[in-house]
Design a protein around this motif. Structure first.
Motif, PDB file in Angstrom:
ATOM      1  N   MET A   1       0.920  -1.126  -0.098  1.00 10.87           N
ATOM      2  CA  MET A   1      -0.038   0.006   0.269  1.00 10.87           C
ATOM      3  C   MET A   1       0.982   1.250  -0.090  1.00 10.87           C
ATOM      4  SD  MET A   1      -3.173  -0.620   2.252  1.00 10.87           S
ATOM      5  CE  MET A   1      -2.501  -2.017   3.626  1.00 10.87           C
ATOM      6  N   HIS A   2       2.143   1.046   0.131  1.00  5.39           N
ATOM      7  CA  HIS A   2       2.907   2.461   0.329  1.00  5.39           C
ATOM      8  C   HIS A   2       4.047   2.453  -0.865  1.00  5.39           C
ATOM      9  CE1 HIS A   2       2.126   3.379   4.689  1.00  5.39           C
ATOM     10  NE2 HIS A   2       2.358   2.038   4.952  1.00  5.39           N
ATOM     11  N   LEU A   3       3.871   1.388  -1.637  1.00  7.97           N
ATOM     12  CA  LEU A   3       4.872   1.490  -2.821  1.00  7.97           C
ATOM     13  C   LEU A   3       4.342   2.275  -3.794  1.00  7.97           C
ATOM     14  CD1 LEU A   3       6.138  -2.416  -2.908  1.00  7.97           C
ATOM     15  CD2 LEU A   3       7.345  -0.295  -2.253  1.00  7.97           C
ATOM     16  N   PRO A   4       4.989   2.699  -4.748  1.00  8.61           N
ATOM     17  CA  PRO A   4       4.860   3.359  -6.038  1.00  8.61           C
ATOM     18  C   PRO A   4       4.399   2.466  -6.957  1.00  8.61           C
ATOM     19  CG  PRO A   4       6.875   4.448  -5.150  1.00  8.61           C
ATOM     20  CD  PRO A   4       6.433   3.120  -4.235  1.00  8.61           C
ATOM     21  N   GLU A   5       3.544   2.821  -7.852  1.00 18.33           N
ATOM     22  CA  GLU A   5       3.038   1.998  -8.943  1.00 18.33           C
ATOM     23  C   GLU A   5       4.304   1.105  -9.598  1.00 18.33           C
ATOM     24  OE1 GLU A   5      -1.026   2.675 -10.826  1.00 18.33           O
ATOM     25  OE2 GLU A   5       0.050   4.631 -10.152  1.00 18.33           O
ATOM     26  N   GLN A   6       5.317   2.001  -9.843  1.00 20.52           N
ATOM     27  CA  GLN A   6       6.458   1.405 -10.664  1.00 20.52           C
ATOM     28  C   GLN A   6       6.855   0.373  -9.973  1.00 20.52           C
ATOM     29  OE1 GLN A   6       7.734   5.146 -10.525  1.00 20.52           O
ATOM     30  NE2 GLN A   6       9.780   4.801  -9.250  1.00 20.52           N
TER      31      GLN A   6
ATOM     32  N   ILE B   1       0.420   0.164  -4.773  1.00 20.00           N
ATOM     33  CA  ILE B   1      -0.524   1.066  -5.048  1.00 20.00           C
ATOM     34  C   ILE B   1      -0.424   2.003  -4.183  1.00 20.00           C
ATOM     35  CG2 ILE B   1      -2.453  -0.418  -5.949  1.00 20.00           C
ATOM     36  CD1 ILE B   1      -3.532  -0.591  -3.188  1.00 20.00           C
ATOM     37  N   PRO B   2       0.037   3.305  -4.436  1.00 19.17           N
ATOM     38  CA  PRO B   2       0.162   4.551  -3.465  1.00 19.17           C
ATOM     39  C   PRO B   2      -0.957   5.261  -3.034  1.00 19.17           C
ATOM     40  CG  PRO B   2       0.457   5.258  -5.839  1.00 19.17           C
ATOM     41  CD  PRO B   2       0.129   3.544  -5.925  1.00 19.17           C
ATOM     42  N   LEU B   3      -1.634   4.431  -1.817  1.00 25.00           N
ATOM     43  CA  LEU B   3      -2.612   5.127  -1.238  1.00 25.00           C
ATOM     44  C   LEU B   3      -2.127   6.277  -0.495  1.00 25.00           C
ATOM     45  CD1 LEU B   3      -4.871   2.047   0.154  1.00 25.00           C
ATOM     46  CD2 LEU B   3      -5.129   3.402  -2.035  1.00 25.00           C
TER      47      LEU B   3
ATOM     48  N   VAL C   1      12.863   0.245   2.593  1.00 24.73           N
ATOM     49  CA  VAL C   1      13.646  -0.364   1.300  1.00 24.73           C
ATOM     50  C   VAL C   1      13.530   0.761   0.228  1.00 24.73           C
ATOM     51  CG1 VAL C   1      13.429  -2.348  -0.459  1.00 24.73           C
ATOM     52  CG2 VAL C   1      13.100  -2.692   2.030  1.00 24.73           C
ATOM     53  N   TYR C   2      12.547   1.274   0.052  1.00 27.65           N
ATOM     54  CA  TYR C   2      12.448   2.282  -1.262  1.00 27.65           C
ATOM     55  C   TYR C   2      12.834   3.623  -0.614  1.00 27.65           C
ATOM     56  CZ  TYR C   2       7.869   4.365  -0.510  1.00 27.65           C
ATOM     57  OH  TYR C   2       6.832   5.084   0.162  1.00 27.65           O
TER      58      TYR C   2
END
Length: 97
Positions: free
Chosen positions: A51-56, A60-62, A96-97
């Motif tokens: 839920m925190h990750l960018p789409e790339q 799904i960046p909620l 991580v990101y």
């Protein structure tokens, strides 16, 4: 972005409400102290573990408010599952990101 995040949150919550009564047995999770692998796979397939990750990166960046509302629904049904998903998203992914 606000509408997209809200719509995705509503979609996730509705999926979770349909999924829980059939597939999640909170009593067994508590007794065995483990979440069945198929539940975690289904959560991952439906983006609960990103839920925190960018789409790339496959997430799904909620917005934070939408993430909290999703957590509220998960924890209402099963605290252990909610804690696992929250910890995965906050402690496992954010650094991580």
């Amino acid at each position: 972005m606000d509408n997209i995040s809200r719509d995705k949150r509503i979609e996730m919550i509705n999926w979770f409400k349909d999924y829980c009564p059939i597939h999640i047995d909170s009593r067994t999770i508590d007794e065995r102290r483990c979440i069945p692998p198929f539940v975690l796979q289904d959560m991952a397939r439906n983006n609960f573990l990103g839920m925190h990750l960018p789409e790339q990166f496959g997430g799904i960046p909620l917005l934070n408010i939408d993430i909290i509302k999703v957590y509220q629904h998960i924890v209402t049904f099963d605290v252990a599952l909610g804690a696992f998903i929250a910890n995965n998203n906050c402690l496992g992914i954010r650094p991580v990101y």
